[in-house]
Design a protein around this motif. Structure first.
Motif, PDB file in Angstrom:
ATOM      1  N   LYS A  76       0.829  -1.207   0.000  1.00  0.00           N
ATOM      2  CA  LYS A  76       0.000   0.000   0.000  1.00  0.00           C
ATOM      3  C   LYS A  76       0.862   1.255   0.000  1.00  0.00           C
ATOM      4  O   LYS A  76       0.574   2.222  -0.716  1.00  0.00           O
ATOM      5  CB  LYS A  76      -0.920  -0.015   1.227  1.00  0.00           C
ATOM      6  CG  LYS A  76      -1.945   1.081   1.244  1.00  0.00           C
ATOM      7  CD  LYS A  76      -3.001   0.847   0.205  1.00  0.00           C
ATOM      8  CE  LYS A  76      -4.151   1.784   0.407  1.00  0.00           C
ATOM      9  NZ  LYS A  76      -5.212   1.564  -0.557  1.00  0.00           N
ATOM     10  N   SER A  77       1.951   1.252   0.771  1.00  0.00           N
ATOM     11  CA  SER A  77       2.817   2.436   0.817  1.00  0.00           C
ATOM     12  C   SER A  77       3.518   2.640  -0.522  1.00  0.00           C
ATOM     13  O   SER A  77       3.683   3.777  -0.969  1.00  0.00           O
ATOM     14  CB  SER A  77       3.833   2.333   1.948  1.00  0.00           C
ATOM     15  OG  SER A  77       4.758   1.296   1.715  1.00  0.00           O
ATOM     16  N   LEU A  80       0.937   4.191  -2.901  1.00  0.00           N
ATOM     17  CA  LEU A  80       0.700   5.610  -2.621  1.00  0.00           C
ATOM     18  C   LEU A  80       1.898   6.468  -3.019  1.00  0.00           C
ATOM     19  O   LEU A  80       1.730   7.577  -3.528  1.00  0.00           O
ATOM     20  CB  LEU A  80       0.360   5.807  -1.147  1.00  0.00           C
ATOM     21  CG  LEU A  80      -0.994   5.238  -0.716  1.00  0.00           C
ATOM     22  CD1 LEU A  80      -1.122   5.249   0.800  1.00  0.00           C
ATOM     23  CD2 LEU A  80      -2.138   5.991  -1.355  1.00  0.00           C
ATOM     24  N   ARG A  83       1.930   7.248  -6.598  1.00  0.00           N
ATOM     25  CA  ARG A  83       0.959   8.284  -6.938  1.00  0.00           C
ATOM     26  C   ARG A  83       1.403   9.661  -6.459  1.00  0.00           C
ATOM     27  O   ARG A  83       0.698  10.644  -6.680  1.00  0.00           O
ATOM     28  CB  ARG A  83      -0.397   7.924  -6.347  1.00  0.00           C
ATOM     29  CG  ARG A  83      -1.002   6.720  -7.060  1.00  0.00           C
ATOM     30  CD  ARG A  83      -2.230   6.165  -6.406  1.00  0.00           C
ATOM     31  NE  ARG A  83      -3.186   7.143  -5.946  1.00  0.00           N
ATOM     32  CZ  ARG A  83      -4.143   6.872  -5.068  1.00  0.00           C
ATOM     33  NH1 ARG A  83      -4.248   5.669  -4.553  1.00  0.00           N
ATOM     34  NH2 ARG A  83      -4.983   7.801  -4.701  1.00  0.00           N
ATOM     35  N   TYR A  85       2.272  10.541  -3.121  1.00  0.00           N
ATOM     36  CA  TYR A  85       1.923  10.930  -1.760  1.00  0.00           C
ATOM     37  C   TYR A  85       3.121  10.828  -0.831  1.00  0.00           C
ATOM     38  O   TYR A  85       3.979   9.973  -0.994  1.00  0.00           O
ATOM     39  CB  TYR A  85       0.765  10.083  -1.230  1.00  0.00           C
ATOM     40  CG  TYR A  85      -0.524  10.377  -1.948  1.00  0.00           C
ATOM     41  CD1 TYR A  85      -1.108  11.629  -1.851  1.00  0.00           C
ATOM     42  CD2 TYR A  85      -1.135   9.432  -2.739  1.00  0.00           C
ATOM     43  CE1 TYR A  85      -2.276  11.925  -2.521  1.00  0.00           C
ATOM     44  CE2 TYR A  85      -2.310   9.712  -3.417  1.00  0.00           C
ATOM     45  CZ  TYR A  85      -2.878  10.956  -3.295  1.00  0.00           C
ATOM     46  OH  TYR A  85      -4.026  11.244  -3.964  1.00  0.00           O
ATOM     47  N   ARG A  89       0.856  11.220   4.653  1.00  0.00           N
ATOM     48  CA  ARG A  89      -0.372  10.684   4.041  1.00  0.00           C
ATOM     49  C   ARG A  89      -0.339   9.160   4.020  1.00  0.00           C
ATOM     50  O   ARG A  89      -1.356   8.502   4.278  1.00  0.00           O
ATOM     51  CB  ARG A  89      -0.507  11.255   2.632  1.00  0.00           C
ATOM     52  CG  ARG A  89      -1.692  10.783   1.845  1.00  0.00           C
ATOM     53  CD  ARG A  89      -2.974  11.543   2.246  1.00  0.00           C
ATOM     54  NE  ARG A  89      -4.087  11.155   1.431  1.00  0.00           N
ATOM     55  CZ  ARG A  89      -4.513  11.827   0.358  1.00  0.00           C
ATOM     56  NH1 ARG A  89      -3.913  12.934  -0.004  1.00  0.00           N
ATOM     57  NH2 ARG A  89      -5.532  11.398  -0.330  1.00  0.00           N
ATOM     58  N   VAL A  90       0.819   8.579   3.734  1.00  0.00           N
ATOM     59  CA  VAL A  90       0.954   7.117   3.726  1.00  0.00           C
ATOM     60  C   VAL A  90       0.708   6.567   5.127  1.00  0.00           C
ATOM     61  O   VAL A  90      -0.038   5.602   5.306  1.00  0.00           O
ATOM     62  CB  VAL A  90       2.344   6.702   3.198  1.00  0.00           C
ATOM     63  CG1 VAL A  90       2.579   5.212   3.394  1.00  0.00           C
ATOM     64  CG2 VAL A  90       2.494   7.065   1.727  1.00  0.00           C
ATOM     65  N   THR A  93      -2.970   6.668   6.021  1.00  0.00           N
ATOM     66  CA  THR A  93      -3.732   5.643   5.307  1.00  0.00           C
ATOM     67  C   THR A  93      -3.526   4.283   5.953  1.00  0.00           C
ATOM     68  O   THR A  93      -4.497   3.534   6.149  1.00  0.00           O
ATOM     69  CB  THR A  93      -3.318   5.603   3.822  1.00  0.00           C
ATOM     70  OG1 THR A  93      -3.574   6.884   3.245  1.00  0.00           O
ATOM     71  CG2 THR A  93      -4.073   4.539   3.063  1.00  0.00           C
TER      72      THR A  93
END
Length: 174
Positions: A76-77, A80, A83, A85, A89-90, A93
């Motif tokens: 997931k990190s 992100l 993208r 981020y 923000r990571v 999330t």
């Protein structure tokens, strides 16, 4: 009116099937899987002999490595960061996805290592700083900095990217 058929209440086997179908389709964390199963039990009711125990099922799937929070956090990190981020923000999330601090260590170090390239991707995507057509007026510059901050980057990084003249990509600080 047509008779709307409700699905039957869940039992152990049906709950296990729902869980397996969910983890086969989606990358997920333990907390997200538990929330999904609890919601399904609440929606459909429980018809099993023993009380519903979605936590035990989540624990079992975790033992079998169908659900792995550390791997999910790294995946997931990385997604992100691609993208654009930033670290804040990571981290938010991953916290919202129920990832424990211990499971985020590798993901946090990966995010820290990729912070500058994530800022570059963000600036490129939003056409900020070196990727803009012209230098911004003060109001536009403030909006660019705010966008960087909302994306999870720190203020120093936001300033370096927004103050860069068009066509001149800033060098990463060591």
């Amino acid at each position: 009116m047509a008779d709307k058929r409700l699905p039957p209440p869940l039992d152990e086997e049906a709950l296990r099937e729902l869980a397996l179908r969910y983890v086969s389709r989606f990358a997920t964390s333990r907390a997200k899987l538990l929330a999904y199963l609890s919601r399904k039990v609440k929606e459909r009711g429980w018809g099993g002999e023993d009380p519903a125990n979605p936590q035990a099922l989540v624990d079992r799937l975790s033992e079998l490595r169908y659900v792995d929070d550390a791997s999910y956090a790294v995946m997931k990190s990385a997604s992100l960061a691609r993208r654009g981020y930033g670290a804040r923000r990571v981290a938010e999330t991953l916290r919202a996805d129920g990832i424990a601090e211990a499971d985020r260590e590798q993901a946090d170090s990966q995010t820290e290592n990729e912070a500058w390239s994530a800022a570059d991707r963000f600036a490129r995507r939003k056409r900020i700083g070196p990727y803009a057509q012209a230098r911004p007026d003060p109001k536009q510059r403030a909006k660019w900095i705010a966008a960087f901050l909302r994306a999870g980057h720190n203020y120093a990084t936001a300033r370096r990217w927004t103050d860069a003249p068009p066509g001149e990509v800033p060098e990463a600080e060591e």
